[in-house]
Design a protein around this motif. Structure first.
Motif, PDB file in Angstrom:
ATOM      1  N   MET A 131       0.876  -0.931   0.235  1.00  0.00           N
ATOM      2  CA  MET A 131      -0.087   0.031   0.291  1.00  0.00           C
ATOM      3  C   MET A 131       0.478   1.086  -0.041  1.00  0.00           C
ATOM      4  O   MET A 131       1.565   1.631   0.375  1.00  0.00           O
ATOM      5  N   ASN A 132       0.478   2.170  -0.775  1.00  0.00           N
ATOM      6  CA  ASN A 132       1.123   3.113  -1.076  1.00  0.00           C
ATOM      7  C   ASN A 132       0.142   4.599   0.327  1.00  0.00           C
ATOM      8  O   ASN A 132      -0.882   4.957  -0.567  1.00  0.00           O
ATOM      9  N   PHE A 133       0.826   5.139   1.028  1.00  0.00           N
ATOM     10  CA  PHE A 133       0.125   5.839   2.009  1.00  0.00           C
ATOM     11  C   PHE A 133       0.925   6.824   1.866  1.00  0.00           C
ATOM     12  O   PHE A 133       0.852   8.147   3.244  1.00  0.00           O
ATOM     13  N   ARG A 134       0.374   7.734   1.102  1.00  0.00           N
ATOM     14  CA  ARG A 134       0.186   8.883   0.284  1.00  0.00           C
ATOM     15  C   ARG A 134      -1.021   9.647   0.031  1.00  0.00           C
ATOM     16  O   ARG A 134      -1.460   8.760  -0.961  1.00  0.00           O
ATOM     17  N   TYR A 135      -1.686  10.117   0.653  1.00  0.00           N
ATOM     18  CA  TYR A 135      -2.669  11.206   0.235  1.00  0.00           C
ATOM     19  C   TYR A 135      -2.567  12.830   0.039  1.00  0.00           C
ATOM     20  O   TYR A 135      -1.534  13.198   0.610  1.00  0.00           O
ATOM     21  N   ASP A 136      -3.733  12.914  -0.266  1.00  0.00           N
ATOM     22  CA  ASP A 136      -3.079  14.791  -0.669  1.00  0.00           C
ATOM     23  C   ASP A 136      -4.408  15.068   1.344  1.00  0.00           C
ATOM     24  O   ASP A 136      -4.151  15.900   1.731  1.00  0.00           O
ATOM     25  N   VAL A 137      -5.187  14.383   2.011  1.00  0.00           N
ATOM     26  CA  VAL A 137      -5.868  14.383   3.417  1.00  0.00           C
ATOM     27  C   VAL A 137      -5.942  13.903   4.036  1.00  0.00           C
ATOM     28  O   VAL A 137      -6.391  12.379   3.695  1.00  0.00           O
ATOM     29  N   LEU A 138      -5.092  13.622   4.875  1.00  0.00           N
ATOM     30  CA  LEU A 138      -5.266  12.715   6.043  1.00  0.00           C
ATOM     31  C   LEU A 138      -6.929  12.994   7.132  1.00  0.00           C
ATOM     32  O   LEU A 138      -6.696  14.655   7.577  1.00  0.00           O
ATOM     33  N   VAL A 139      -7.391  12.354   7.701  1.00  0.00           N
ATOM     34  CA  VAL A 139      -9.116  13.164   8.334  1.00  0.00           C
ATOM     35  C   VAL A 139      -8.596  11.820   9.916  1.00  0.00           C
ATOM     36  O   VAL A 139      -8.976  10.280   9.755  1.00  0.00           O
ATOM     37  N   ILE A 140      -7.686  12.123  11.317  1.00  0.00           N
ATOM     38  CA  ILE A 140      -7.484  11.914  12.177  1.00  0.00           C
ATOM     39  C   ILE A 140      -9.124  11.695  13.110  1.00  0.00           C
ATOM     40  O   ILE A 140      -9.331  12.679  13.876  1.00  0.00           O
ATOM     41  N   GLY A 141     -10.038   9.860  13.051  1.00  0.00           N
ATOM     42  CA  GLY A 141     -10.968  10.661  13.922  1.00  0.00           C
ATOM     43  C   GLY A 141     -12.013   9.913  12.950  1.00  0.00           C
ATOM     44  O   GLY A 141     -12.534  10.584  12.099  1.00  0.00           O
ATOM     45  N   GLY A 142     -12.720   8.989  13.782  1.00  0.00           N
ATOM     46  CA  GLY A 142     -13.812   8.478  12.737  1.00  0.00           C
ATOM     47  C   GLY A 142     -15.529   9.277  13.196  1.00  0.00           C
ATOM     48  O   GLY A 142     -16.617   8.107  13.541  1.00  0.00           O
ATOM     49  N   GLY A 143     -15.400  10.200  14.275  1.00  0.00           N
ATOM     50  CA  GLY A 143     -16.733  10.761  14.779  1.00  0.00           C
ATOM     51  C   GLY A 143     -17.679  11.513  13.634  1.00  0.00           C
ATOM     52  O   GLY A 143     -17.459  11.402  12.382  1.00  0.00           O
TER      53      GLY A 143
END
Length: 623
Positions: free
Chosen positions: A1-13
């Motif tokens: 997997m390539n763990f490179r993104y534009d946006v990371l969101v931390i928390g699934g609430g």
């Protein structure tokens, strides 16, 4: 997997889900990092969405292309429109939901959103390079890289739960707290503090004496949350009401020395407008009873939520007090109420896009900004997700003003005034609430959302068709004339003054006794005009009626809002050295230096900045 993104969101609430969907729908390659994929969109407290002003926020999320409204409609087991006895400026939708179905409906949405990955893990270190957010490291050693990071960690950051004198680390009952992550953020100069919230006992339905409760049915009319989607999918269930009494209060007061709120165990501030039952007794010692609402947690479960009985008292005290209520004399509980303390970050460190002023590309949304409530969190998440995606694409920020949305009021209050207690939205916080009604969220926001790419074509086309139908109805009423002899008998029968001469239907609609329902029975042509070919014709008719009936109030408030926009247009960020401006009051200098407002209008809303201080700045600007 390539763990490179534009946006990371931390928390699934609620903030995290909306942020992730918003960013992904705008084309940003997005990853939502959550500790438990089976708890996405968990309703930590009451499984209900909406309420006073909160319902308006959910409608706004929907109009912007978000999902909370549609998820709610798909899982609602009771719907009510609150404040119907008052004017439409404060009508507020609310729905009780099936807790488990709500989670899985959100999972379905996320699983079917293009550009969106989900990673089950726990972030414990923010990666910052050259004062720019660059990603996170997780407890399992995974490094996820991104151009923007959105923190939506809820109550999990150094969370500490309390029941009586017992305390246990946790972000929610039976779920672990997140350690180290706060410290990885604050080392870059971002300030943090602690807040407290709580939740009530959960009750076994089979142990309740319902004959001693008053039933509270939901509404079966056309209203729902989303301007799109199916209507009343699940079985509709009642709620129930009762009251505490003198014996309940005496039992709770005896246990007060063991209450963590009053024995010094909890130091942080709790929500003013959703206090624990013990706080109610201390604050209102002369009140002999307090209302309680017994609400179902789902369509098929026996678990029920006792609204109004939030508590962190010892378990035995909670149970003994509950059994002093006649309907709960044999009550069995699934778990007691508890309080939780957690870290939040001072929101005055953010701009109106919810981006940090100290770390580029770092956004915060939800309870980590000092708010309380799923709806406030979802609204912030939507704006943070949109702006993170826009930043990745090199586009301008998307900002909502106070006359455009309750979400705009919420964010402006947070970044301008800050918080000293968990922030909850009310209609009274909005100075333009006649413009911010629950019925016109799509009018205000859908075209804006479509223009930036967050609202999709189907939503935009649905709104345009609805808009045309509203205008068609209003135009019909503005041109259709009636004569006295045709209508006077019917007017007198409904208690309104007969006509002396002919008039247009729009003139009649200004009368308080007249509405589309009774007028269409008098004028058959109006009934035909209201019979819209579009689905949800009742919703269209209601929107048209409100616009006609309150036209004068709406136009007057629009004029006031437009005047304030003149100050919004005067940019002052970084144009003054406030500490050296002796013409300003000491408090104004300190507050202005701390917040560094973007515009003169924002400066005018800062507590401690007076009209004379604003005039001084206008003079110095040569305006």
């Amino acid at each position: 997997m390539n763990f490179r993104y534009d946006v990371l969101v931390i928390g699934g609430g609620h903030a995290g889900c909306e942020a992730a969907v918003a960013a992904a729908n705008m084309g940003a390659k997005t990853c939502l990092v959550t500790m438990d994929m089976n708890k996405i969109g968990q309703m930590s407290c009451n499984p209900a969405v909406g309420g006073i002003a909160k319902g308006q926020i959910v409608r706004e999320i929907d109009a912007l292309g978000g999902e909370m409204a549609r998820v709610t409609d798909a899982t609602a087991i009771q719907f009510r429109m609150l404040n119907r006895s008052k004017g439409p400026a404060v009508w507020s939708p609310r729905a009780q939901c099936d807790r488990e179905k709500f989670i899985w409906q959100w999972r379905t949405v996320l699983d079917n959103t293009p550009n969106l990955d989900i990673w089950q893990d726990q972030a414990n270190e923010l990666i910052v390079e050259n004062k720019t957010a660059a990603g996170v490291k997780t407890v399992w050693g995974v490094e996820l890289r991104a151009r923007c990071v959105v923190i939506t960690a809820g109550t999990f950051l150094n969370g500490l739960m309390h029941i009586g004198r017992n305390k246990l680390p946790g972000g929610r009952i039976a779920e672990p707290a997140v350690t180290d992550f706060t410290e990885s953020i604050t080392q870059h100069g971002i300030k943090t503090a602690r807040m407290k919230t709580g939740t009530p006992v959960r009750i076994d339905k089979r142990s309740v004496h319902f004959e001693d409760l008053e039933i509270q049915e939901g509404e079966a009319d056309f209203h729902q949350f989303s301007f799109m989607g199916k209507h009343r999918v699940l079985k509709q269930l009642p709620c129930w009401t009762c009251y505490t009494n003198k014996n309940v209060h005496e039992t709770l007061m005896k246990g007060l020395p063991d209450s963590p709120l009053y024995n010094g165990q909890i130091q942080s501030i709790g929500p003013r407008y959703c206090p624990s039952i013990e706080t109610k007794l201390v604050t209102f010692p002369d009140k002999m009873q307090h209302p309680l609402f017994l609400e179902p947690e789902g369509e098929t479960t026996n678990e029920m939520y006792l609204n109004g009985f939030s508590s962190s008292m010892p378990m035995d005290v909670q149970l003994e007090a509950l059994r002093k209520i006649p309907a709960l004399r044999d009550v069995k509980i699934y778990r007691p109420g508890y309080a939780i303390e957690y870290d939040f970050f001072d929101p005055t460190q953010l701009n109106h896009a919810l981006e940090s002023k100290l770390i580029d590309g770092l956004f915060f949304a939800g309870q980590v900004n000092g708010t309380t409530g799923y709806e406030e969190a979802g609204g912030q998440g939507t704006i943070a997700g949109i702006n993170a995606a826009l930043k990745c694409a090199g586009n301008d920020q998307f900002i909502l003003h106070r006359d455009e949305a309750y979400i705009g009021v919420l964010i402006d209050d947070l970044v301008t005034k800050g918080v000293d207690e968990p922030y909850r939205m009310f209609t009274s916080r909005a100075e333009y609430r006649i413009l911010l009604r629950q019925d016109d969220a799509d009018t205000r926001l859908t075209e804006k959302a479509y223009n930036i790419g967050i609202a999709k074509r189907d939503r935009y086309e649905w709104w345009m068709e609805k808009k045309e139908n509203i205008e068609r109805i209003i135009n019909f009423c503005n041109t259709k004339a009636v004569k006295p002899k045709e209508i006077n008998g019917a007017l007198e029968s409904i208690g309104t003054t007969p006509l002396r001469e002919g008039c247009k239907l729009s003139d009649l609609m200004a009368r308080p006794q007249i509405n589309f329902h009774n007028l269409s029975n008098i004028v058959p042509a109006l009934k035909e005009a209201l019979d819209s070919p579009q689905n949800r014709k009742e919703e269209i008719a209601e929107a048209a009626e409100i616009k006609m009936k309150y036209k004068g109030y709406i136009e007057r408030e629009r004029m006031v809002a437009d005047k304030m926009h003149r100050l919004e247009d005067i940019k002052i960020k970084d144009r003054f050295n406030y500490s050296e401006m002796q013409q300003l009051s000491t408090e104004a200098r300190q507050k202005l230096e701390k917040i560094n407002p973007e515009t003169l209008a924002q400066a005018s809303r800062i507590s401690g900045v007076s009209p004379s201080d604003i005039n001084v700045m206008l003079v110095l600007l040569g305006r």
